[in-house]
Design a protein around this motif. Structure first.
Motif, PDB file in Angstrom:
ATOM      1  N   GLN A 207       0.798  -1.213   0.000  1.00 58.39           N
ATOM      2  CA  GLN A 207       0.000   0.000   0.000  1.00 58.39           C
ATOM      3  C   GLN A 207       0.839   1.276   0.000  1.00 58.39           C
ATOM      4  N   ARG A 317      -5.753   7.584   4.576  1.00 64.42           N
ATOM      5  CA  ARG A 317      -6.047   6.166   4.723  1.00 64.42           C
ATOM      6  C   ARG A 317      -7.202   5.983   5.699  1.00 64.42           C
ATOM      7  N   GLN A 319      -7.639   3.829   7.884  1.00 61.61           N
ATOM      8  CA  GLN A 319      -7.222   3.464   9.234  1.00 61.61           C
ATOM      9  C   GLN A 319      -7.180   4.682  10.152  1.00 61.61           C
ATOM     10  N   THR A 340     -10.777  -0.999  -1.850  1.00 58.08           N
ATOM     11  CA  THR A 340      -9.467  -0.357  -1.956  1.00 58.08           C
ATOM     12  C   THR A 340      -8.548  -1.208  -2.827  1.00 58.08           C
ATOM     13  N   SER A 342      -4.455  -2.787  -3.265  1.00 57.60           N
ATOM     14  CA  SER A 342      -3.178  -3.176  -2.645  1.00 57.60           C
ATOM     15  C   SER A 342      -3.291  -3.409  -1.140  1.00 57.60           C
ATOM     16  N   GLU A 343      -4.505  -3.646  -0.648  1.00 61.92           N
ATOM     17  CA  GLU A 343      -4.655  -4.072   0.735  1.00 61.92           C
ATOM     18  C   GLU A 343      -4.971  -5.564   0.764  1.00 61.92           C
ATOM     19  N   HIS A 344      -4.859  -6.153   1.935  1.00 58.76           N
ATOM     20  CA  HIS A 344      -4.966  -7.596   2.063  1.00 58.76           C
ATOM     21  C   HIS A 344      -6.108  -7.966   3.009  1.00 58.76           C
ATOM     22  N   ASP A 347      -6.079  -6.587   6.419  1.00 60.97           N
ATOM     23  CA  ASP A 347      -6.585  -5.216   6.543  1.00 60.97           C
ATOM     24  C   ASP A 347      -8.102  -5.221   6.720  1.00 60.97           C
TER      25      ASP A 347
END
Length: 444
Positions: A207, A317, A319, A340, A342-344, A347
């Motif tokens: 990210q 972000r 978060q 979103t 490139s987050e996993h 996340d």
């Protein structure tokens, strides 16, 4: 080829308990459940030291050779064999020379309805949960926690209990010190980040790198400018419509409460603005948009989203932005959508903490469900995991199946004009069916 491999090819019909007994015999006598055809070939030809490039395991062979006209009794035998192999550690997601997992083979043979496919998916779920637990384990550093003590005249290591002083020191920032010339000469050369983490410079998986990567809007898609990785594309429009519709289902059942309830929605990840445009057309009371990428924020400004009276842009972000909203305690949402790049999945698990704190009791949470969507069997493993994890948060998740456009099934860089992946370096979808999620608080 070993007797174990021959057994899993089902050369004799009907399939009886003899197959199960023979499989147990081979495994109990030390043949690994993951012993591959390629390894057996190398052994027979004196090439034990050569590395194999594929993994055709007994589980692959069962999926490849189980007869299509199996009786119920034979299906039960095959199911027992798969259960035993999995108990002995067979890999549910190992790929053979054709890049197929055992589950992929069943899908291609149109045998997905067999119980052994469900067994493979459940094995994937268990493996993911086990891996998650293993990653939570904190291992003791022997050098830090052992010292020598004398017992009966002999020195033996003893485990030292960690004191509060040690804990405090571990979180203190290092103090600056003056470095002598001699010390600087001996300092080791710092390794580049990519040498430690090969994915550090990949915007599709990191990210921080993604947020520094230039994006461009081109031919109905949002892509990374240099790599041509697909971030979002127009073919998702119907999926976004389903998401938008779900958010507006988050209203009270009581007619009077429904009239008094302000429709407040949150979308995390603007991208091409497809779902946000749909949300605006439904005229919500308040429409929050959380976006972190500077190029996307620039588009929001160019297109006049900052001037819309019912729109609130949260720059940064999620978060950090959702932490602020949760701390203020003044905003709650009828609908929350998450999409979103490139987050996993880890996340998403963190996001669930915010969802239960920000969602109204009658609200709906949904998201772009692309978890593991580059391989159908993995996609279905994550479907099970999402449902299970949301249940742990008190949310009941239901899925609606949607058949995606056929052009999304073409391989990346396919020269055929109907492929949506032309000129896209990396595709993010290869499943024929999309599972659209809707999550609501459980009723007790």
């Amino acid at each position: 080829m070993t007797d174990l491999h021959d057994l899993c090819k089902f050369t004799k019909r009907p399939l009886t308990e003899e197959y199960v007994d023979n499989l147990k015999y081979y495994l109990k006598n030390g043949i690994p459940s993951t012993y591959t055809v390629e390894e057996a070939y190398n052994f027979e030809n004196g090439k034990e030291d050569e590395e194999t490039t594929s993994n055709t395991t007994p589980l692959h062979l069962i999926c490849r050779h189980i007869p299509e006209d199996c009786t119920e009794e034979e299906i039960a035998i095959a199911s027992k064999m798969v259960e035993i192999l999995l108990e002995y550690g067979a890999g549910w997601c190992l790929v053979d020379s054709d890049e197929n997992t055992p589950g992929c083979i069943l899908i291609k043979r149109n045998l997905k309805k067999l119980p052994i496919y469900t067994q493979i998916v459940q094995a994937g779920v268990r493996a993911e949960l086990l891996l998650r637990k293993v990653e939570e384990i904190e291992f003791v550093d022997e050098e830090d926690y052992l010292h020598d003590v004398e017992v009966n005249g002999e020195e033996v290591p003893e485990l030292v209990e960690e004191s509060s002083e040690v804990v405090e020191k571990s979180v203190e920032e290092p103090q600056p010190v003056e470095e002598s010339v001699e010390e600087s000469v001996e300092k080791p050369v710092e390794q580049p980040v990519e040498a430690i983490d090969p994915y550090a410079n990949d915007p599709a998986t990191n990210q921080e790198t993604y947020l520094k990567t230039k994006l461009e809007y081109k031919d109905g898609a949002l892509v990374t400018k240099e790599n041509k990785d697909g971030v979002m594309m127009e073919w998702e429009s119907e999926l976004m419509r389903m998401g938008s519709d779900s958010l507006f289902k988050g209203v009270p059942e009581d007619a009077e409460e429904k009239k008094e309830d302000d429709m407040v929605v949150l979308n995390i990840g603007f991208g091409m603005g497809i779902i946000d445009t749909m949300i605006q057309n439904k005229k919500p009371t308040k429409h929050y948009i959380c976006e972190a990428h500077p190029d996307v924020l620039a588009k929001l400004k160019r297109d006049g989203w900052y001037e819309k009276p019912n729109v609130v842009i949260l720059e940064g972000r999620w978060q950090e932005q959702l932490t602020k909203l949760l701390s203020d305690g003044n905003v709650f949402f009828n609908g929350i959508y998450y999409d979103t790049y490139s987050e996993h999945y880890s996340d998403m698990l963190d996001l669930f903490d915010f969802v239960v704190g920000l969602l109204k009791p009658h609200g709906v949470f949904s998201f772009f469900n692309g978890l593991g969507a580059d391989r159908q069997v993995v996609y279905e493993v994550y479907k099970e995991l999402v449902e299970m994890d949301l249940n742990n948060y008190g949310l009941d998740c239901k899925f609606t199946e949607y058949e995606v456009p056929k052009e999304t099934m073409q391989a990346p860089n396919n020269p055929q004009p109907e492929s949506v992946w032309d000129d896209i370096k990396r595709s993010y979808w290869s499943c024929p069916v999309y599972y659209h999620p809707e999550a609501r608080f459980m009723e007790y």
